[in-house]
Write a protein that holds these residues in place. Structure first.
Motif, mmCIF file in Angstrom:
data_model
loop_
_atom_site.group_PDB
_atom_site.id
_atom_site.type_symbol
_atom_site.label_atom_id
_atom_site.label_comp_id
_atom_site.label_asym_id
_atom_site.label_seq_id
_atom_site.Cartn_x
_atom_site.Cartn_y
_atom_site.Cartn_z
ATOM 1 N N ASN A 67 0.857 -1.186 0.000
ATOM 2 C CA ASN A 67 0.000 0.000 0.000
ATOM 3 C C ASN A 67 0.899 1.243 0.000
ATOM 4 N N PRO A 68 1.547 1.541 -1.128
ATOM 5 C CA PRO A 68 2.625 2.533 -1.154
ATOM 6 C C PRO A 68 2.207 3.997 -1.037
ATOM 7 N N MET A 69 0.960 4.317 -1.054
ATOM 8 C CA MET A 69 0.552 5.722 -1.000
ATOM 9 C C MET A 69 0.042 6.153 0.378
ATOM 10 N N ASN A 70 0.257 5.330 1.384
ATOM 11 C CA ASN A 70 -0.215 5.651 2.723
ATOM 12 C C ASN A 70 0.862 6.430 3.479
ATOM 13 N N SER A 71 0.623 7.689 3.718
ATOM 14 C CA SER A 71 1.623 8.552 4.357
ATOM 15 C C SER A 71 1.984 8.095 5.765
ATOM 16 N N THR A 72 1.038 7.544 6.491
ATOM 17 C CA THR A 72 1.332 7.151 7.871
ATOM 18 C C THR A 72 2.341 6.013 7.932
ATOM 19 N N TYR A 73 2.369 5.160 6.934
ATOM 20 C CA TYR A 73 3.342 4.069 6.931
ATOM 21 C C TYR A 73 4.761 4.620 6.836
ATOM 22 N N TYR A 74 4.955 5.593 5.951
ATOM 23 C CA TYR A 74 6.277 6.224 5.827
ATOM 24 C C TYR A 74 6.625 6.986 7.096
ATOM 25 N N PHE A 75 5.633 7.637 7.675
ATOM 26 C CA PHE A 75 5.847 8.366 8.922
ATOM 27 C C PHE A 75 6.359 7.423 10.012
ATOM 28 N N PHE A 76 5.663 6.309 10.211
ATOM 29 C CA PHE A 76 6.071 5.378 11.258
ATOM 30 C C PHE A 76 7.429 4.758 10.953
ATOM 31 N N ARG A 77 7.678 4.401 9.696
ATOM 32 C CA ARG A 77 8.984 3.842 9.367
ATOM 33 C C ARG A 77 10.079 4.873 9.638
ATOM 34 N N LEU A 100 3.296 13.142 0.867
ATOM 35 C CA LEU A 100 2.040 12.426 0.595
ATOM 36 C C LEU A 100 0.869 13.012 1.377
ATOM 37 N N ASP A 101 1.167 13.650 2.488
ATOM 38 C CA ASP A 101 0.142 14.146 3.409
ATOM 39 C C ASP A 101 -0.241 15.606 3.153
ATOM 40 N N ARG A 102 0.313 16.218 2.146
ATOM 41 C CA ARG A 102 0.104 17.661 1.912
ATOM 42 C C ARG A 102 -1.366 18.072 1.924
ATOM 43 N N ASP A 103 -2.228 17.276 1.321
ATOM 44 C CA ASP A 103 -3.641 17.657 1.212
ATOM 45 C C ASP A 103 -4.430 17.390 2.487
ATOM 46 N N SER A 104 -4.141 16.300 3.169
ATOM 47 C CA SER A 104 -4.939 15.948 4.343
ATOM 48 C C SER A 104 -4.387 16.540 5.638
ATOM 49 N N ASN A 105 -3.083 16.782 5.703
ATOM 50 C CA ASN A 105 -2.446 17.376 6.872
ATOM 51 C C ASN A 105 -2.736 16.596 8.163
ATOM 52 N N LEU A 106 -2.760 15.264 8.066
ATOM 53 C CA LEU A 106 -2.996 14.432 9.240
ATOM 54 C C LEU A 106 -1.771 14.349 10.151
ATOM 55 N N LEU A 107 -0.592 14.437 9.560
ATOM 56 C CA LEU A 107 0.635 14.203 10.323
ATOM 57 C C LEU A 107 1.174 15.467 10.972
ATOM 58 N N SER A 108 0.986 16.578 10.361
ATOM 59 C CA SER A 108 1.349 17.928 10.802
ATOM 60 C C SER A 108 2.541 18.021 11.750
ATOM 61 N N ASP A 109 2.312 18.502 12.970
ATOM 62 C CA ASP A 109 3.376 18.811 13.925
ATOM 63 C C ASP A 109 4.385 17.676 14.090
ATOM 64 N N THR A 110 3.891 16.498 14.310
ATOM 65 C CA THR A 110 4.775 15.392 14.649
ATOM 66 C C THR A 110 5.722 15.053 13.510
ATOM 67 N N ALA A 111 5.234 15.047 12.283
ATOM 68 C CA ALA A 111 6.096 14.732 11.147
ATOM 69 C C ALA A 111 7.197 15.780 11.000
ATOM 70 N N TYR A 112 6.847 17.024 11.087
ATOM 71 C CA TYR A 112 7.856 18.080 10.979
ATOM 72 C C TYR A 112 8.840 18.023 12.148
ATOM 73 N N PHE A 113 8.343 17.680 13.324
ATOM 74 C CA PHE A 113 9.225 17.561 14.484
ATOM 75 C C PHE A 113 10.232 16.435 14.278
ATOM 76 N N PHE A 114 9.754 15.268 13.843
ATOM 77 C CA PHE A 114 10.665 14.141 13.629
ATOM 78 C C PHE A 114 11.689 14.454 12.539
ATOM 79 N N ARG A 115 11.246 15.085 11.466
ATOM 80 C CA ARG A 115 12.200 15.425 10.417
ATOM 81 C C ARG A 115 13.220 16.430 10.948
ATOM 82 N N SER A 116 12.761 17.393 11.741
ATOM 83 C CA SER A 116 13.672 18.358 12.338
ATOM 84 C C SER A 116 14.688 17.659 13.239
#
Length: 163
Positions: A67-77, A100-116
């Motif tokens: 299921n390669p288009m699921n943003s949460t999978y990449y986030f968790f990995r 992948l999450d640009r339109d839904s913005n489900l990951l928001s703060d946490t994704a940017y924090f982890f990348r930072s």
């Protein structure tokens, strides 16, 4: 076992904190349904709870393959790679999740924090600071590798290193 039944049993086991049985049901479901990403995703979560990040990454990678288009999978990995000390891989995966999450913005703060966080560890402090602009000022999280860490603490680290 059908996926709907698996998900109901899994949910009940997790709610009752019966993680060993949840792992067993995941293994059975994956054995019977090797092309269902749900079993891999659920088992990956259980592995991550036990700090078995290598197994968690392996399972979530299989879920991504299925299921390669699921943003949460990449986030968790990405998260689990960061916990494992693979900051390059973590940054890469979290970036894919953000894209992948640009339109839904489900990951928001946490994704940017982890990348930072990955970027600070890689010495890419200006990029880390830019990411932290997307994180609420009172954001805080507890990570196994870093303990409790806040946006402000990470910003201080990035700013100090950027000077």
């Amino acid at each position: 076992m059908k996926e709907k039944e698996f998900l109901e049993i899994y949910k009940d086991l997790i709610e009752s904190k019966n993680f060993d049985s949840a792992l067993t049901i995941c293994e059975q479901f994956i054995s019977d349904n090797p092309e269902s990403f749900e079993g891999y995703r659920k088992r990956a979560y259980l592995y991550s709870r036990s700090n078995e990040f290598e197994n968690a990454i392996s399972d979530i990678s299989e879920a991504i393959r299925l299921n390669p288009m699921n943003s949460t999978y990449y986030f968790f990995r990405g998260w689990w790679k960061i916990e494992s000390g693979d900051f390059v891989g973590g940054e890469t995966d979290v970036t894919v999740a953000i894209d992948l999450d640009r339109d839904s913005n489900l990951l928001s703060d946490t994704a940017y924090f982890f990348r930072s966080l990955a970027r600070v560890e890689l010495g890419r402090n200006e990029d880390a600071i830019a990411d932290l602009r997307n994180v609420e000022s009172d954001f805080m999280i507890h990570l196994k590798r870093f303990g409790k860490i806040s946006r402000e603490e990470l910003l201080k680290r990035a700013t100090k290193c950027a000077d």
